[in-house]
Design a protein around this motif. Structure first.
Motif, PDB file in Angstrom:
ATOM      1  N   ASP A  55      -7.148  20.673 -32.784  1.00  0.00           N
ATOM      2  CA  ASP A  55      -6.980  20.243 -31.397  1.00  0.00           C
ATOM      3  C   ASP A  55      -5.604  19.624 -31.178  1.00  0.00           C
ATOM      4  O   ASP A  55      -4.932  19.899 -30.178  1.00  0.00           O
ATOM      5  N   TRP A  73      -7.384  22.850 -22.349  1.00  0.00           N
ATOM      6  CA  TRP A  73      -8.193  22.230 -21.298  1.00  0.00           C
ATOM      7  C   TRP A  73      -9.684  22.414 -21.550  1.00  0.00           C
ATOM      8  O   TRP A  73     -10.483  21.529 -21.246  1.00  0.00           O
ATOM      9  N   ASN A  74     -10.071  23.531 -22.141  1.00  0.00           N
ATOM     10  CA  ASN A  74     -11.475  23.720 -22.495  1.00  0.00           C
ATOM     11  C   ASN A  74     -11.918  22.690 -23.539  1.00  0.00           C
ATOM     12  O   ASN A  74     -13.012  22.137 -23.459  1.00  0.00           O
ATOM     13  N   ARG A  75     -11.040  22.428 -24.498  1.00  0.00           N
ATOM     14  CA  ARG A  75     -11.356  21.456 -25.547  1.00  0.00           C
ATOM     15  C   ARG A  75     -11.272  20.017 -25.049  1.00  0.00           C
ATOM     16  O   ARG A  75     -11.751  19.102 -25.711  1.00  0.00           O
ATOM     17  N   SER A  76     -10.672  19.801 -23.884  1.00  0.00           N
ATOM     18  CA  SER A  76     -10.451  18.434 -23.400  1.00  0.00           C
ATOM     19  C   SER A  76     -11.741  17.730 -22.997  1.00  0.00           C
ATOM     20  O   SER A  76     -11.745  16.524 -22.784  1.00  0.00           O
ATOM     21  N   GLN A  77     -12.826  18.482 -22.896  1.00  0.00           N
ATOM     22  CA  GLN A  77     -14.097  17.844 -22.568  1.00  0.00           C
ATOM     23  C   GLN A  77     -14.467  16.769 -23.583  1.00  0.00           C
ATOM     24  O   GLN A  77     -15.122  15.786 -23.241  1.00  0.00           O
ATOM     25  N   ASN A  78     -14.049  16.965 -24.823  1.00  0.00           N
ATOM     26  CA  ASN A  78     -14.351  16.002 -25.879  1.00  0.00           C
ATOM     27  C   ASN A  78     -13.108  15.262 -26.367  1.00  0.00           C
ATOM     28  O   ASN A  78     -13.137  14.638 -27.417  1.00  0.00           O
ATOM     29  N   GLU A 106      -8.779   9.461 -25.020  1.00  0.00           N
ATOM     30  CA  GLU A 106      -7.967   9.047 -23.871  1.00  0.00           C
ATOM     31  C   GLU A 106      -6.499   9.411 -24.043  1.00  0.00           C
ATOM     32  O   GLU A 106      -5.832   9.770 -23.079  1.00  0.00           O
ATOM     33  N   ARG A 132      -6.079  13.033 -23.180  1.00  0.00           N
ATOM     34  CA  ARG A 132      -6.223  13.218 -21.730  1.00  0.00           C
ATOM     35  C   ARG A 132      -4.975  12.740 -20.990  1.00  0.00           C
ATOM     36  O   ARG A 132      -4.533  13.377 -20.026  1.00  0.00           O
ATOM     37  N   GLN A 136      -2.314  15.380 -21.437  1.00  0.00           N
ATOM     38  CA  GLN A 136      -2.577  16.529 -20.580  1.00  0.00           C
ATOM     39  C   GLN A 136      -2.219  16.208 -19.125  1.00  0.00           C
ATOM     40  O   GLN A 136      -1.637  17.042 -18.423  1.00  0.00           O
TER      41      GLN A 136
END
Length: 200
Positions: A55, A111-116, A119, A122, A125
């Motif tokens: 990631d 962005w798909n992996r950003s769910q988990n 901070e 994030r 991003q």
């Protein structure tokens, strides 16, 4: 006893460039730590020492790619000419080149992996998105002040235009049938003409 020479690790930027090249040539699914290690002459363990996780590798590669795009965007927006011409250049840079565009492929995965994501990830991003947004707001404000654009709220209009660009760009990047880059650019031009260009 003779000491073995250590092979110096390649500069981090070379690793990120190699990761981007692998995405472009072989697709994201082929980008593994082991495969990237073979590409740059490092073990997957060595790569994990520097990047800690896949990631983090992907996010850093996206930041590196965005840095290059940001420099190109800065050159485009600083060139002489009207705000409309520079807005067209901004849109042209934003929209993917086509199906499996490597930068957009990477962007979608991060962005798909950003769910988990934590901070810090994030925030990083958000910084990527913020740079595109600020540049667009400044360009819109300039066009408004020159009378090229209608007196819209630059921040609100930028948010809406970027949402339109993101939606269309995802269609292009994933190869959705019936949507290609040329069609997207035509849709965006029409939207800009209807909502932004000053009445003459």
């Amino acid at each position: 006893m003779t000491s073995r020479r250590r092979t110096p690790a390649p500069p981090r930027e070379d690793v990120l460039a190699a990761a981007m090249d692998m995405i472009a040539e072989r697709g994201l699914e082929k980008l593994t730590m082991a495969a990237l290690g073979r590409e740059v002459g490092m073990s997957s363990g060595h790569l994990l020492y520097y990047f800690h996780s896949k990631d983090e590798l992907l996010l850093r590669t996206l930041e590196w790619s965005e840095g290059r795009l940001g420099a190109e965007r800065g050159r485009l927006l600083a060139r002489p000419g009207g705000a409309r011409e520079r807005l067209d250049a901004y849109v042209d840079l934003y929209v993917p080149d086509g199906h499996r565009d490597p930068h957009w492929t990477l962007w979608l995965e991060v962005w798909n992996r950003s769910q988990n994501a934590d901070e810090d990830a994030r925030d990083r991003q958000a910084a990527i998105e913020g740079a595109w947004h600020r540049d667009l707001v400044a360009l819109l404000a300039e066009g408004i002040s020159r009378g090229e654009f209608r007196a819209v709220d630059p921040d609100r209009y930028a948010a809406r235009l970027r949402a339109l660009l993101d939606g269309f760009s995802i269609h292009v990047a994933i190869g959705l049938r019936g949507t290609d880059r040329g069609q997207v650019l035509a849709h965006v031009r029409e939207f800009v003409e209807q909502t932004l260009l000053a009445d003459t």
